[in-house]
Write a protein that holds these residues in place. Structure first.
Motif, PDB file in Angstrom:
ATOM      1  N   GLN A   1      -7.187  -9.666   2.711  1.00 49.21           N
ATOM      2  CA  GLN A   1      -6.950 -10.697   3.729  1.00 49.21           C
ATOM      3  C   GLN A   1      -5.458 -10.989   3.878  1.00 49.21           C
ATOM      4  OE1 GLN A   1      -9.458 -13.757   2.076  1.00 49.21           O
ATOM      5  NE2 GLN A   1     -11.184 -13.265   3.425  1.00 49.21           N
ATOM      6  N   GLN A   2      -4.736 -11.002   2.726  1.00 52.41           N
ATOM      7  CA  GLN A   2      -3.295 -11.245   2.772  1.00 52.41           C
ATOM      8  C   GLN A   2      -2.563 -10.113   3.482  1.00 52.41           C
ATOM      9  OE1 GLN A   2      -1.783 -14.149   1.724  1.00 52.41           O
ATOM     10  NE2 GLN A   2      -0.099 -13.229   2.872  1.00 52.41           N
ATOM     11  N   GLU A   3      -3.031  -8.881   3.265  1.00 53.84           N
ATOM     12  CA  GLU A   3      -2.426  -7.728   3.942  1.00 53.84           C
ATOM     13  C   GLU A   3      -2.555  -7.872   5.459  1.00 53.84           C
ATOM     14  OE1 GLU A   3      -4.191  -4.016   2.851  1.00 53.84           O
ATOM     15  OE2 GLU A   3      -2.804  -2.820   4.082  1.00 53.84           O
ATOM     16  N   ILE A   4      -3.725  -8.321   5.904  1.00 55.92           N
ATOM     17  CA  ILE A   4      -3.963  -8.531   7.346  1.00 55.92           C
ATOM     18  C   ILE A   4      -3.047  -9.637   7.877  1.00 55.92           C
ATOM     19  CG2 ILE A   4      -5.654  -9.314   9.059  1.00 55.92           C
ATOM     20  CD1 ILE A   4      -7.820  -8.016   7.196  1.00 55.92           C
ATOM     21  N   GLN A   5      -2.974 -10.753   7.137  1.00 58.57           N
ATOM     22  CA  GLN A   5      -2.123 -11.872   7.588  1.00 58.57           C
ATOM     23  C   GLN A   5      -0.657 -11.485   7.611  1.00 58.57           C
ATOM     24  OE1 GLN A   5      -3.149 -14.503   9.016  1.00 58.57           O
ATOM     25  NE2 GLN A   5      -5.333 -14.324   8.534  1.00 58.57           N
ATOM     26  N   ASP A   6      -0.230 -10.635   6.654  1.00 58.82           N
ATOM     27  CA  ASP A   6       1.167 -10.164   6.634  1.00 58.82           C
ATOM     28  C   ASP A   6       1.476  -9.327   7.879  1.00 58.82           C
ATOM     29  OD1 ASP A   6       1.646 -11.422   4.241  1.00 58.82           O
ATOM     30  OD2 ASP A   6       1.390  -9.618   3.007  1.00 58.82           O
ATOM     31  N   LEU A   7       0.526  -8.492   8.282  1.00 59.94           N
ATOM     32  CA  LEU A   7       0.713  -7.679   9.494  1.00 59.94           C
ATOM     33  C   LEU A   7       0.813  -8.576  10.735  1.00 59.94           C
ATOM     34  CD1 LEU A   7      -1.759  -4.752   8.748  1.00 59.94           C
ATOM     35  CD2 LEU A   7       0.699  -4.486   9.192  1.00 59.94           C
ATOM     36  N   ILE A   8      -0.035  -9.609  10.785  1.00 62.27           N
ATOM     37  CA  ILE A   8      -0.014 -10.544  11.925  1.00 62.27           C
ATOM     38  C   ILE A   8       1.323 -11.289  11.964  1.00 62.27           C
ATOM     39  CG2 ILE A   8      -1.032 -12.664  12.872  1.00 62.27           C
ATOM     40  CD1 ILE A   8      -3.756 -11.617  11.806  1.00 62.27           C
ATOM     41  N   LYS A   9       1.787 -11.733  10.788  1.00 59.07           N
ATOM     42  CA  LYS A   9       3.069 -12.448  10.714  1.00 59.07           C
ATOM     43  C   LYS A   9       4.217 -11.544  11.148  1.00 59.07           C
ATOM     44  CE  LYS A   9       5.969 -15.211   7.642  1.00 59.07           C
ATOM     45  NZ  LYS A   9       6.189 -15.706   6.265  1.00 59.07           N
ATOM     46  N   GLN A  10       4.178 -10.278  10.710  1.00 57.79           N
ATOM     47  CA  GLN A  10       5.220  -9.322  11.113  1.00 57.79           C
ATOM     48  C   GLN A  10       5.223  -9.138  12.628  1.00 57.79           C
ATOM     49  OE1 GLN A  10       4.899  -5.451   9.271  1.00 57.79           O
ATOM     50  NE2 GLN A  10       6.726  -4.654  10.296  1.00 57.79           N
ATOM     51  N   SER A  11       4.019  -9.058  13.210  1.00 55.56           N
ATOM     52  CA  SER A  11       3.899  -8.919  14.661  1.00 55.56           C
ATOM     53  C   SER A  11       4.536 -10.111  15.371  1.00 55.56           C
ATOM     54  CB  SER A  11       2.425  -8.792  15.050  1.00 55.56           C
ATOM     55  OG  SER A  11       2.276  -8.779  16.447  1.00 55.56           O
ATOM     56  N   GLU A  12       4.282 -11.320  14.860  1.00 59.41           N
ATOM     57  CA  GLU A  12       4.856 -12.538  15.452  1.00 59.41           C
ATOM     58  C   GLU A  12       6.377 -12.511  15.406  1.00 59.41           C
ATOM     59  OE1 GLU A  12       1.244 -15.610  14.124  1.00 59.41           O
ATOM     60  OE2 GLU A  12       3.162 -15.593  13.047  1.00 59.41           O
ATOM     61  N   GLU A  13       6.924 -12.071  14.284  1.00 57.53           N
ATOM     62  CA  GLU A  13       8.377 -12.121  14.052  1.00 57.53           C
ATOM     63  C   GLU A  13       9.151 -11.119  14.908  1.00 57.53           C
ATOM     64  OE1 GLU A  13       8.295 -13.668   9.382  1.00 57.53           O
ATOM     65  OE2 GLU A  13       8.561 -11.535   9.829  1.00 57.53           O
ATOM     66  N   ILE A  14       8.549  -9.960  15.192  1.00 61.26           N
ATOM     67  CA  ILE A  14       9.290  -8.911  15.914  1.00 61.26           C
ATOM     68  C   ILE A  14       8.910  -8.814  17.391  1.00 61.26           C
ATOM     69  CG2 ILE A  14       9.607  -7.542  13.817  1.00 61.26           C
ATOM     70  CD1 ILE A  14       7.363  -5.676  14.802  1.00 61.26           C
ATOM     71  N   LEU A  15       8.006  -9.692  17.845  1.00 60.33           N
ATOM     72  CA  LEU A  15       7.507  -9.597  19.224  1.00 60.33           C
ATOM     73  C   LEU A  15       8.630  -9.611  20.263  1.00 60.33           C
ATOM     74  CD1 LEU A  15       5.269  -9.521  21.331  1.00 60.33           C
ATOM     75  CD2 LEU A  15       4.966 -11.988  21.038  1.00 60.33           C
ATOM     76  N   ALA A  16       9.607 -10.487  20.073  1.00 62.36           N
ATOM     77  CA  ALA A  16      10.665 -10.640  21.088  1.00 62.36           C
ATOM     78  C   ALA A  16      11.621  -9.468  21.140  1.00 62.36           C
ATOM     79  CB  ALA A  16      11.443 -11.932  20.825  1.00 62.36           C
ATOM     80  N   THR A  17      11.675  -8.672  20.060  1.00 61.41           N
ATOM     81  CA  THR A  17      12.663  -7.574  20.014  1.00 61.41           C
ATOM     82  C   THR A  17      12.032  -6.184  19.960  1.00 61.41           C
ATOM     83  OG1 THR A  17      12.756  -7.883  17.609  1.00 61.41           O
ATOM     84  CG2 THR A  17      14.446  -8.999  18.946  1.00 61.41           C
ATOM     85  N   GLN A  18      10.816  -6.079  19.372  1.00 58.86           N
ATOM     86  CA  GLN A  18      10.165  -4.765  19.233  1.00 58.86           C
ATOM     87  C   GLN A  18       8.705  -4.882  19.670  1.00 58.86           C
ATOM     88  OE1 GLN A  18      11.124  -2.660  15.406  1.00 58.86           O
ATOM     89  NE2 GLN A  18      12.201  -4.579  14.909  1.00 58.86           N
ATOM     90  N   PHE A  19       8.510  -4.943  20.968  1.00 61.23           N
ATOM     91  CA  PHE A  19       7.166  -5.213  21.495  1.00 61.23           C
ATOM     92  C   PHE A  19       6.152  -4.174  21.026  1.00 61.23           C
ATOM     93  CE2 PHE A  19       3.794  -6.476  24.158  1.00 61.23           C
ATOM     94  CZ  PHE A  19       3.261  -5.335  24.709  1.00 61.23           C
ATOM     95  N   THR A  20       6.478  -2.886  21.165  1.00 66.28           N
ATOM     96  CA  THR A  20       5.533  -1.819  20.812  1.00 66.28           C
ATOM     97  C   THR A  20       5.127  -1.906  19.347  1.00 66.28           C
ATOM     98  OG1 THR A  20       6.569  -0.397  22.472  1.00 66.28           O
ATOM     99  CG2 THR A  20       5.155   0.682  20.857  1.00 66.28           C
ATOM    100  N   LYS A  21       6.115  -2.132  18.471  1.00 68.27           N
ATOM    101  CA  LYS A  21       5.838  -2.258  17.043  1.00 68.27           C
ATOM    102  C   LYS A  21       4.975  -3.490  16.763  1.00 68.27           C
ATOM    103  CE  LYS A  21       6.472  -1.318  12.626  1.00 68.27           C
ATOM    104  NZ  LYS A  21       5.780  -0.154  12.002  1.00 68.27           N
ATOM    105  N   ALA A  22       5.247  -4.586  17.499  1.00 71.27           N
ATOM    106  CA  ALA A  22       4.460  -5.814  17.329  1.00 71.27           C
ATOM    107  C   ALA A  22       2.990  -5.562  17.654  1.00 71.27           C
ATOM    108  CB  ALA A  22       5.018  -6.916  18.203  1.00 71.27           C
ATOM    109  N   VAL A  23       2.725  -4.810  18.731  1.00 67.99           N
ATOM    110  CA  VAL A  23       1.339  -4.480  19.103  1.00 67.99           C
ATOM    111  C   VAL A  23       0.701  -3.597  18.037  1.00 67.99           C
ATOM    112  CG1 VAL A  23      -0.112  -3.267  20.786  1.00 67.99           C
ATOM    113  CG2 VAL A  23       1.747  -4.734  21.571  1.00 67.99           C
ATOM    114  N   GLU A  24       1.467  -2.634  17.511  1.00 65.57           N
ATOM    115  CA  GLU A  24       0.935  -1.744  16.462  1.00 65.57           C
ATOM    116  C   GLU A  24       0.528  -2.537  15.225  1.00 65.57           C
ATOM    117  OE1 GLU A  24       3.665   2.178  17.619  1.00 65.57           O
ATOM    118  OE2 GLU A  24       3.970   1.136  15.706  1.00 65.57           O
ATOM    119  N   CYS A  25       1.355  -3.510  14.834  1.00 65.89           N
ATOM    120  CA  CYS A  25       1.024  -4.338  13.661  1.00 65.89           C
ATOM    121  C   CYS A  25      -0.259  -5.126  13.899  1.00 65.89           C
ATOM    122  CB  CYS A  25       2.177  -5.296  13.355  1.00 65.89           C
ATOM    123  SG  CYS A  25       3.629  -4.482  12.665  1.00 65.89           S
ATOM    124  N   ALA A  26      -0.386  -5.724  15.075  1.00 63.49           N
ATOM    125  CA  ALA A  26      -1.581  -6.501  15.395  1.00 63.49           C
ATOM    126  C   ALA A  26      -2.822  -5.604  15.438  1.00 63.49           C
ATOM    127  CB  ALA A  26      -1.394  -7.228  16.725  1.00 63.49           C
TER     128      ALA A  26
END
Length: 592
Positions: A17-42
């Motif tokens: 569950q923590q691994e999933i939440q970490d991926l979601i948090k990473q997606s939130e943090e990079i959304l404004a600068t790395q959209f494609t990567k943010a979608v991949e994390c989500a």
């Protein structure tokens, strides 16, 4: 199962569950600068949640995907993922998650301009956030409710909810939003001084917190106020700042309204080339966003979601529903193609109307030069081939009605040519004698079209008067136009030449004839295009003709000039009744 083994499994589950939440948090943090990567994390988070059957984490990952797609204004995917996430949150009684999905869906309905549904989402969201004791979320929702009431033009309720926000201990970022929104409401209430004060406050907090969306919105609103004050160059400067930010952030949704304002500013400067360029940019980008996010497409997603919720488990009903959806998709594809084209064409024509209206003299200008007058102007279509023109050169007040070939878009194009010609002849060359004005315009139009390989048959019919305010003398000349002079119980028609400016059926054209009249006080003059006499109507559905027009002029001229416009308008609507308007109509009446 022993306690040690059970504890081990719980620990593994927590790690997953923590691994999933970490991926979601990473997606939130990079959304404004790395959209494609943010979608991949989500997406990775979503796959892991599905693999391990974690309902809440699956809902969280779908919600993050919807926020990613909202960032690039792909509202079809926003709606689909947010609806799926909300269903999962409801299944596990997660009020906070359900509220966030409603907040996201409110944004989609805002784009659709379905403000009643947006308000419904906002109010449900507020109830859930109160249940979840989410104060920060409540502040955001109170602001959203105020914003919804703003677009619904319920400004009293809008200010009520924004003021509720101010009762909380707000972050500077939230202050930027609320102060800007209060400024926007006051702008719509035409309280421009108060609006400017709050917009400036919002902008200051927006700059302090790097809240780029508010910075763009504040610049855009300041540009609107500058346009109202006709400070076009200052508006362009501030719009350029806003556009640079939107370009840096790759926000197409913020760019297209800026293009529209650029077009208005350049139109105000009479730089029609740049006005049209920005208009095209506005229409192209708006069309692009509409093709991606058109209302029917989003409604279809909502429809499919509701359909799944209501579908019976029987194979027969499933088959029927599949057929319904397939037919729906086919119809929507065809409808969306037509809708997209119609939006682009209609937007362009509506903007052309604004440009055409910009060339018409303002009511204030008309009343300044012709104190006792009225103008009745009724285009057949959105844009018109008829227009009227009033100017003063020294002691001469010059006024005219102009009827260009056709109506609608073709007529509007020719009207711009005629407008530029009459300005050049009268204002630049200082020619004030009506016959000389028509001769010179005729020369210019023939020169304009002579090099064309096409056989252009476009022309201009017009009547033009020059009234000397010192001598009370009036000169008139007409191209297929007459001047009607009403005194007491008499009506005199002074006929112009029986030929147009530009195209002519004759091999050699005659010079236009000038008619001089000395006027008495109380005389009423009328210039009228042929749209009125050519209109079918009345009990028998026949043309009014010039005979009918003259009879009405004799009736109207006995009324005060201030009442004649309404008299003409009422007659025209009654005469036409439910028949189609055939042509543009323009009448000027002047009392000496």
């Amino acid at each position: 199962m022993d306690l040690k083994k059970n504890t081990s499994l719980i620990n593994v589950e927590i790690q997953q569950q923590q691994e999933i939440q970490d991926l979601i948090k990473q997606s939130e943090e990079i959304l404004a600068t790395q959209f494609t990567k943010a979608v991949e994390c989500a997406e990775q988070a979503k796959e892991l949640a599905q693999k391990h059957f974690f309902t809440k984490e699956l809902a969280d990952s779908l919600k993050q995907l919807s926020l990613c797609y909202a960032y690039i204004s792909d509202y079809g995917k926003v709606m689909r993922t947010a609806l799926e996430a909300m269903d999962l949150y409801i299944s596990c009684n997660n009020y906070g998650g359900e509220a966030e999905c409603l907040n996201i869906l409110g944004g989609v309905y805002n784009f659709l301009q379905d403000y009643n549904k947006r308000l419904e989402c906002n109010l449900k969201c507020l109830v859930l956030r109160k249940k979840a004791n989410d104060e920060k979320g409540q502040i955001t929702t109170y602001n959203n409710i105020g914003d919804t009431y703003t677009v619904m033009q319920d400004y009293e309720n809008a200010l009520k909810y924004f003021n509720i926000c101010l009762t909380f201990d707000l972050t500077n970022r939230m202050k930027a939003i609320v102060y800007y929104n209060i400024g926007e409401v006051n702008y719509f209430k035409k309280e421009y001084k108060i609006a400017q004060e709050f917009i400036q406050k919002g902008l200051a907090f927006g700059i302090e917190t790097d809240y780029w969306q508010i910075i763009i919105a504040a610049y855009q609103m300041q540009a609107n106020i500058l346009l109202l004050d006709k400070k076009y160059n200052e508006a362009i400067e501030i719009l350029t700042k806003a556009f640079e930010i939107s370009k840096l952030k790759k926000s197409k949704e913020d760019q297209y309204p800026l293009f529209e304002l650029f077009s208005k500013a350049y139109s105000g400067l009479k730089d029609y080339k740049n006005a049209y360029q920005y208009l095209n940019k506005y229409n192209n980008l708006k069309n692009e966003l509409h093709s991606l996010n058109n209302a029917q497409k989003l409604k279809k997603i909502e429809f499919e979601h509701q359909l799944r919720s209501l579908t019976s488990e029987t194979d027969e009903i499933k088959k029927k529903n599949t057929q319904i959806v397939a037919a729906f998709k086919k119809i929507e594809i065809q409808r969306n193609e037509i809708e997209s084209k119609n939006i682009a064409i209609t937007d362009s024509i509506h903007y052309a109307k604004r440009i055409q209206f910009a060339i018409l003299p303002s009511d204030k200008k008309v009343k300044t030069h012709l104190k006792n007058c009225f103008v009745f102007y009724q285009p057949k279509d959105i844009v018109s081939g008829d227009f009227y023109w009033v100017e003063q050169v020294n002691d001469e007040i010059i006024f005219s009605v102009i009827d260009c070939t056709g109506h609608g878009v073709p007529g509007a194009f020719v009207s711009l040519i005629a407008y530029n010609m009459i300005n050049k002849v009268v204002l630049e060359n200082q020619i004030t004698k009506p016959a000389e004005i028509l001769n010179k315009m005729d020369e210019l139009m023939q020169s304009l079209f002579k090099n064309s390989e096409e056989n252009i048959r476009d022309g201009v019919d017009m009547g033009i008067c020059s009234y000397n305010i010192k001598t009370n003398e009036l000169n008139f000349a007409g191209a297929f136009h007459s001047l009607f002079v009403c005194e007491g119980n008499e009506l005199n028609e002074i006929k112009g030449n029986r030929e147009s400016i530009g195209f002519s059926i004759y091999e050699k054209k005659k010079d236009f004839v000038n008619h001089k009249i000395t006027l008495k006080k109380g005389t009423t003059l009328y210039l009228c295009t042929d749209g009125l006499p050519d209109q079918f109507g009345g009990i028998k559905g026949k043309k009014l003709k010039w005979k009918g027009v003259k009879e009405k002029l004799m009736e109207w001229h006995k009324q005060p000039i201030s009442q004649q416009k309404n008299a003409v308008k009422t007659f025209f609507n009654v005469w036409k009744n439910d028949l189609e308007q055939l042509d543009d109509v323009c009448i000027i009446g002047v009392r000496i």
